[in-house]
Design a protein around this motif. Structure first.
Motif, PDB file in Angstrom:
ATOM      1  N   VAL A 113       0.836  -1.207   0.000  1.00 45.63           N
ATOM      2  CA  VAL A 113       0.000   0.000   0.000  1.00 45.63           C
ATOM      3  C   VAL A 113       0.870   1.256   0.000  1.00 45.63           C
ATOM      4  O   VAL A 113       0.647   2.185  -0.783  1.00 45.63           O
ATOM      5  N   LEU A 114       1.896   1.286   0.859  1.00 48.29           N
ATOM      6  CA  LEU A 114       2.763   2.469   0.921  1.00 48.29           C
ATOM      7  C   LEU A 114       3.529   2.673  -0.379  1.00 48.29           C
ATOM      8  O   LEU A 114       3.670   3.806  -0.852  1.00 48.29           O
ATOM      9  N   ARG A 115       4.040   1.598  -0.957  1.00 49.10           N
ATOM     10  CA  ARG A 115       4.752   1.718  -2.234  1.00 49.10           C
ATOM     11  C   ARG A 115       3.827   2.238  -3.328  1.00 49.10           C
ATOM     12  O   ARG A 115       4.207   3.088  -4.125  1.00 49.10           O
ATOM     13  N   GLY A 116       2.606   1.707  -3.359  1.00 53.33           N
ATOM     14  CA  GLY A 116       1.648   2.166  -4.357  1.00 53.33           C
ATOM     15  C   GLY A 116       1.315   3.642  -4.197  1.00 53.33           C
ATOM     16  O   GLY A 116       1.246   4.383  -5.188  1.00 53.33           O
ATOM     17  N   LEU A 117       1.105   4.074  -2.957  1.00 52.05           N
ATOM     18  CA  LEU A 117       0.831   5.495  -2.723  1.00 52.05           C
ATOM     19  C   LEU A 117       1.990   6.355  -3.191  1.00 52.05           C
ATOM     20  O   LEU A 117       1.784   7.426  -3.777  1.00 52.05           O
ATOM     21  N   SER A 118       3.222   5.902  -2.950  1.00 54.84           N
ATOM     22  CA  SER A 118       4.383   6.699  -3.349  1.00 54.84           C
ATOM     23  C   SER A 118       4.528   6.764  -4.870  1.00 54.84           C
ATOM     24  O   SER A 118       5.215   7.632  -5.391  1.00 54.84           O
ATOM     25  N   MET A 119       3.882   5.857  -5.581  1.00 54.57           N
ATOM     26  CA  MET A 119       3.917   5.871  -7.052  1.00 54.57           C
ATOM     27  C   MET A 119       2.881   6.822  -7.635  1.00 54.57           C
ATOM     28  O   MET A 119       2.994   7.231  -8.784  1.00 54.57           O
TER      29      MET A 119
END
Length: 143
Positions: A104-110
């Motif tokens: 989830v955090l990686r996706g948000l940062s993308m």
């Protein structure tokens, strides 16, 4: 107070920023830099190579901040297990939620810039903290 970290907010940076703002410095202002040499003189750096508030030994940045500021809340240390596993993936802790949290955090940062990621993840970490707090009080996962 100003705090500086690298651009590209992922799990340990987002969790560290939440921890700082919630338990250390409620008025924290975050600055994002590409290189540790760009950290403003009036800012405390975290989650960057070569700074005090970063990975040390087996600890991730979140754990380092807990130790440095002597935050002994058992709920924060339970949350630290999930952050550690999501960040380091060394199977040191049994934290099955870590993989999903990391994705989830990686996706948000993308899809969002760093300040927006922190704005969204603040309530996420508030929710995790409350979940672990209730689990600690009940001695089991809350319903």
């Amino acid at each position: 107070m100003r705090w500086a970290t690298r651009r590209g907010v992922h799990i340990d940076r987002a969790a560290g920023a939440w921890l700082i703002r919630r338990f250390i410095d409620p008025e924290a202002e975050f600055v994002f830099v590409a290189d540790p040499l760009e950290v403003p003189r009036d800012a405390t750096a975290f989650d960057m190579r070569g700074v005090e508030l970063s990975h040390h030994g087996p600890d991730c940045t979140f754990e380092t901040i807990l130790r440095r500021y002597e935050l002994d809340d058992p709920v924060l240390w339970k949350l630290a297990e999930a952050v550690h596993e999501a960040d380091i993936e060394d199977d040191r802790f049994d934290a099955p939620e870590a993989a999903g949290l990391d994705v989830v955090l990686r996706g948000l940062s993308m899809t969002l810039d760093d300040p927006a990621v922190l704005a969204i993840t603040g309530p996420v970490f508030d929710g995790l903290y409350e979940y672990y707090r209730r689990a600690t009080l009940l001695g089991r996962p809350p319903a």
